[in-house]
Motif scaffolding. Structure first.
Motif, PDB file in Angstrom:
ATOM      1  N   PHE A 110     -40.106  14.285   5.555  1.00  0.00           N
ATOM      2  CA  PHE A 110     -38.653  14.469   5.659  1.00  0.00           C
ATOM      3  C   PHE A 110     -38.249  15.493   4.599  1.00  0.00           C
ATOM      4  N   TYR A 111     -37.807  16.665   5.033  1.00  0.00           N
ATOM      5  CA  TYR A 111     -37.557  17.781   4.123  1.00  0.00           C
ATOM      6  C   TYR A 111     -36.092  17.795   3.687  1.00  0.00           C
ATOM      7  N   GLN A 112     -35.804  17.018   2.631  1.00  0.00           N
ATOM      8  CA  GLN A 112     -34.457  17.036   2.062  1.00  0.00           C
ATOM      9  C   GLN A 112     -34.207  18.284   1.217  1.00  0.00           C
ATOM     10  N   ASN A 113     -35.244  19.094   1.003  1.00  0.00           N
ATOM     11  CA  ASN A 113     -35.081  20.288   0.169  1.00  0.00           C
ATOM     12  C   ASN A 113     -34.797  21.542   0.990  1.00  0.00           C
ATOM     13  N   HIS A 114     -34.580  21.408   2.293  1.00  0.00           N
ATOM     14  CA  HIS A 114     -34.250  22.567   3.122  1.00  0.00           C
ATOM     15  C   HIS A 114     -32.910  23.150   2.671  1.00  0.00           C
ATOM     16  N   ARG A 115     -32.823  24.471   2.585  1.00  0.00           N
ATOM     17  CA  ARG A 115     -31.637  25.116   1.999  1.00  0.00           C
ATOM     18  C   ARG A 115     -30.350  24.732   2.711  1.00  0.00           C
ATOM     19  N   ARG A 116     -30.321  24.810   4.012  1.00  0.00           N
ATOM     20  CA  ARG A 116     -29.089  24.498   4.749  1.00  0.00           C
ATOM     21  C   ARG A 116     -28.754  23.013   4.653  1.00  0.00           C
ATOM     22  N   TYR A 117     -29.784  22.186   4.602  1.00  0.00           N
ATOM     23  CA  TYR A 117     -29.558  20.744   4.480  1.00  0.00           C
ATOM     24  C   TYR A 117     -28.940  20.413   3.124  1.00  0.00           C
ATOM     25  N   VAL A 118     -29.468  21.000   2.064  1.00  0.00           N
ATOM     26  CA  VAL A 118     -28.968  20.720   0.714  1.00  0.00           C
ATOM     27  C   VAL A 118     -27.511  21.154   0.566  1.00  0.00           C
ATOM     28  N   LYS A 119     -27.136  22.260   1.191  1.00  0.00           N
ATOM     29  CA  LYS A 119     -25.762  22.769   1.086  1.00  0.00           C
ATOM     30  C   LYS A 119     -24.780  22.037   1.991  1.00  0.00           C
ATOM     31  N   SER A 120     -25.274  21.238   2.918  1.00  0.00           N
ATOM     32  CA  SER A 120     -24.411  20.616   3.924  1.00  0.00           C
ATOM     33  C   SER A 120     -23.729  19.370   3.363  1.00  0.00           C
ATOM     34  N   ARG A 121     -22.748  19.579   2.506  1.00  0.00           N
ATOM     35  CA  ARG A 121     -21.982  18.503   1.889  1.00  0.00           C
ATOM     36  C   ARG A 121     -20.702  19.087   1.304  1.00  0.00           C
ATOM     37  N   ASP A 122     -19.757  18.246   0.978  1.00  0.00           N
ATOM     38  CA  ASP A 122     -18.516  18.685   0.350  1.00  0.00           C
ATOM     39  C   ASP A 122     -18.299  17.818  -0.885  1.00  0.00           C
ATOM     40  N   ASP A 123     -18.623  18.355  -2.054  1.00  0.00           N
ATOM     41  CA  ASP A 123     -18.525  17.585  -3.294  1.00  0.00           C
ATOM     42  C   ASP A 123     -17.087  17.234  -3.638  1.00  0.00           C
ATOM     43  N   SER A 124     -16.138  18.074  -3.245  1.00  0.00           N
ATOM     44  CA  SER A 124     -14.730  17.747  -3.483  1.00  0.00           C
ATOM     45  C   SER A 124     -14.319  16.524  -2.666  1.00  0.00           C
ATOM     46  N   GLN A 125     -14.769  16.463  -1.432  1.00  0.00           N
ATOM     47  CA  GLN A 125     -14.467  15.303  -0.601  1.00  0.00           C
ATOM     48  C   GLN A 125     -15.096  14.047  -1.190  1.00  0.00           C
ATOM     49  N   LEU A 126     -16.350  14.142  -1.641  1.00  0.00           N
ATOM     50  CA  LEU A 126     -17.041  12.992  -2.209  1.00  0.00           C
ATOM     51  C   LEU A 126     -16.420  12.539  -3.518  1.00  0.00           C
ATOM     52  N   ASN A 127     -15.701  13.438  -4.186  1.00  0.00           N
ATOM     53  CA  ASN A 127     -15.029  13.103  -5.440  1.00  0.00           C
ATOM     54  C   ASN A 127     -13.622  12.551  -5.207  1.00  0.00           C
ATOM     55  N   GLY A 128     -13.252  12.323  -3.952  1.00  0.00           N
ATOM     56  CA  GLY A 128     -11.987  11.685  -3.640  1.00  0.00           C
ATOM     57  C   GLY A 128     -10.820  12.624  -3.461  1.00  0.00           C
ATOM     58  N   ASP A 129     -11.065  13.924  -3.325  1.00  0.00           N
ATOM     59  CA  ASP A 129      -9.973  14.871  -3.137  1.00  0.00           C
ATOM     60  C   ASP A 129      -9.329  14.666  -1.763  1.00  0.00           C
ATOM     61  N   SER A 130      -8.025  14.409  -1.758  1.00  0.00           N
ATOM     62  CA  SER A 130      -7.336  14.075  -0.507  1.00  0.00           C
ATOM     63  C   SER A 130      -7.319  15.237   0.476  1.00  0.00           C
ATOM     64  N   SER A 131      -7.136  16.469  -0.012  1.00  0.00           N
ATOM     65  CA  SER A 131      -7.106  17.625   0.892  1.00  0.00           C
ATOM     66  C   SER A 131      -8.475  17.879   1.497  1.00  0.00           C
ATOM     67  N   ALA A 132      -9.542  17.711   0.705  1.00  0.00           N
ATOM     68  CA  ALA A 132     -10.898  17.900   1.232  1.00  0.00           C
ATOM     69  C   ALA A 132     -11.289  16.784   2.188  1.00  0.00           C
ATOM     70  N   LEU A 133     -10.678  15.617   2.029  1.00  0.00           N
ATOM     71  CA  LEU A 133     -10.977  14.509   2.931  1.00  0.00           C
ATOM     72  C   LEU A 133     -10.590  14.850   4.361  1.00  0.00           C
ATOM     73  N   LEU A 134      -9.417  15.462   4.539  1.00  0.00           N
ATOM     74  CA  LEU A 134      -8.917  15.790   5.872  1.00  0.00           C
ATOM     75  C   LEU A 134      -9.280  17.199   6.314  1.00  0.00           C
ATOM     76  N   ASN A 135      -9.749  18.028   5.374  1.00  0.00           N
ATOM     77  CA  ASN A 135     -10.153  19.392   5.714  1.00  0.00           C
ATOM     78  C   ASN A 135     -11.469  19.714   4.998  1.00  0.00           C
ATOM     79  N   PRO A 136     -12.574  19.162   5.496  1.00  0.00           N
ATOM     80  CA  PRO A 136     -13.864  19.328   4.807  1.00  0.00           C
ATOM     81  C   PRO A 136     -14.313  20.782   4.765  1.00  0.00           C
ATOM     82  N   SER A 137     -15.243  21.066   3.853  1.00  0.00           N
ATOM     83  CA  SER A 137     -15.795  22.397   3.703  1.00  0.00           C
ATOM     84  C   SER A 137     -16.554  22.819   4.959  1.00  0.00           C
ATOM     85  N   LYS A 138     -16.541  24.118   5.238  1.00  0.00           N
ATOM     86  CA  LYS A 138     -17.266  24.659   6.384  1.00  0.00           C
ATOM     87  C   LYS A 138     -18.781  24.560   6.199  1.00  0.00           C
TER      88      LYS A 138
END
Length: 325
Positions: A91-119
């Motif tokens: 299971f390759y969790q180190n793949h570049r696109r996989y590693v970038k596929s997240r929104d740290d602002s959303q995970l930190n509880g940011d209300s705007s990122a919650l409803l408008n996640p990162s591209k």
């Protein structure tokens, strides 16, 4: 009266741009830095300076590697304070696109990122015209098997082993990087307007009944979001605490592992496993670091011996060639 002007004038100072004006120049300032007069040191590599370095590295690294390797091998994987891990292979969790596929602002509880996640979360950004929380490929592929451990008693009746699900994540992740969206006590209301990841069985606000271990601060979720560097890895799943010093945490006997199978691995030719392990001053059982120290130290020592022989041979040949008759 005509004036002759060329590129050399500009470099060397050149004529004034106008009567009474200042001279144009591209000449660097007369400083040690711009005129390249800074002091410099270039080591002269000789056999007398290089060979001792190889031997010192070998003499230091080999004992350290042996110590780490022996310590790792002495860790018992069924006694003491026991940590339960789940492991995945291929299971390759180190793949570049996989590693970038997240929104740290959303995970930190940011209300705007919650409803408008990162591209960066595409194609796991929206589903059914609603933003996904948590978004991204990492969250969507979260491990969700349930593991239960039982001790088979003398009467063949299984006794459940208490598995602690809190205290398995890094303190900085739990208390700094991951936050639930602000709002009232109703966690479901805070995630209103979002939908669960495509592969999840239930939404993020139903991961646990404990409010301190639910939503984005669920420790199973936090552990999974810390991606592994290699395709074969293990992640901490539960803690089996030692109740007293008179009895082992897991007494000798027969055990049964009950697995609620939710996480398929056949489509990426992977394998799942469960590990029970204690820890030492260097962490869990992993011989890689000790082997790496021993290998580097041995190679360095061997190179030192080879270079010493070569230096001795050619130095003697050079001395012989210098003899005149």
């Amino acid at each position: 009266m005509a004036m002759n002007y060329n590129a050399k004038d500009e470099v060397d100072g050149g004529p004034p741009c106008a009567p009474g004006g200042t001279a144009k120049t591209r000449r660097p300032d007369n400083t040690a830095f711009k005129q390249q007069r800074l002091p410099a040191w270039q080591p002269i590599l000789t056999a007398g300076t290089v060979l001792p370095i190889f031997f010192i590295i070998g003499l230091i690294f080999i004992p350290i590697g042996i110590g780490i390797f022996v310590t790792s091998n002495n860790i018992r994987e069924i006694e003491g304070n026991v940590f339960m891990y789940y492991g995945l292979s291929n299971f390759y969790q180190n793949h570049r696109r996989y590693v970038k596929s997240r929104d740290d602002s959303q995970l930190n509880g940011d209300s705007s990122a919650l409803l408008n996640p990162s591209k960066e979360c595409e194609p796991y950004r929206r589903n059914e015209d609603k933003p996904i929380a948590p978004c991204g490929a990492i969250a969507n592929s979260m491990f969700n098997d349930t593991l239960e451990l039982f001790l088979i008693g003398n009467d063949s009746y299984p006794i459940p082993i208490a598995l602690k699900k809190k205290g398995i994540a890094w303190w900085t992740d739990k208390n700094v990087k991951f936050r639930n969206p602000p709002g009232g006590d109703n966690l479901e209301e805070r995630f209103k307007g979002t939908t669960k990841p495509v592969n999840w069985l239930k939404p993020v606000y139903m991961l646990d009944s404990d409010p301190d271990n639910n939503g984005f601060i669920n420790e199973d979720f936090i552990v999974w979001m810390r991606t592994a560097a290699l395709p074969t890895f293990r992640k901490l799943y539960r803690l089996i605490e030692r109740k007293n010093d008179l009895h082992p945490t897991l007494p000798a006997g027969r055990y049964s592992l009950n697995v609620t199978y939710n996480y398929p691995v056949h489509y990426f030719d992977g394998r799942k496993r469960m590990i029970l392990s204690t820890i030492s001053w260097m962490g869990g059982k992993n011989p890689f670091l000790g082997i790496a120290y021993i290998a580097v130290g041995s190679i360095s020592f061997l190179l030192g011996v080879v270079l010493l022989v070569i230096n001795h041979k050619y130095r003697n040949s050079s001395n012989t060639a210098d003899i005149t008759i």
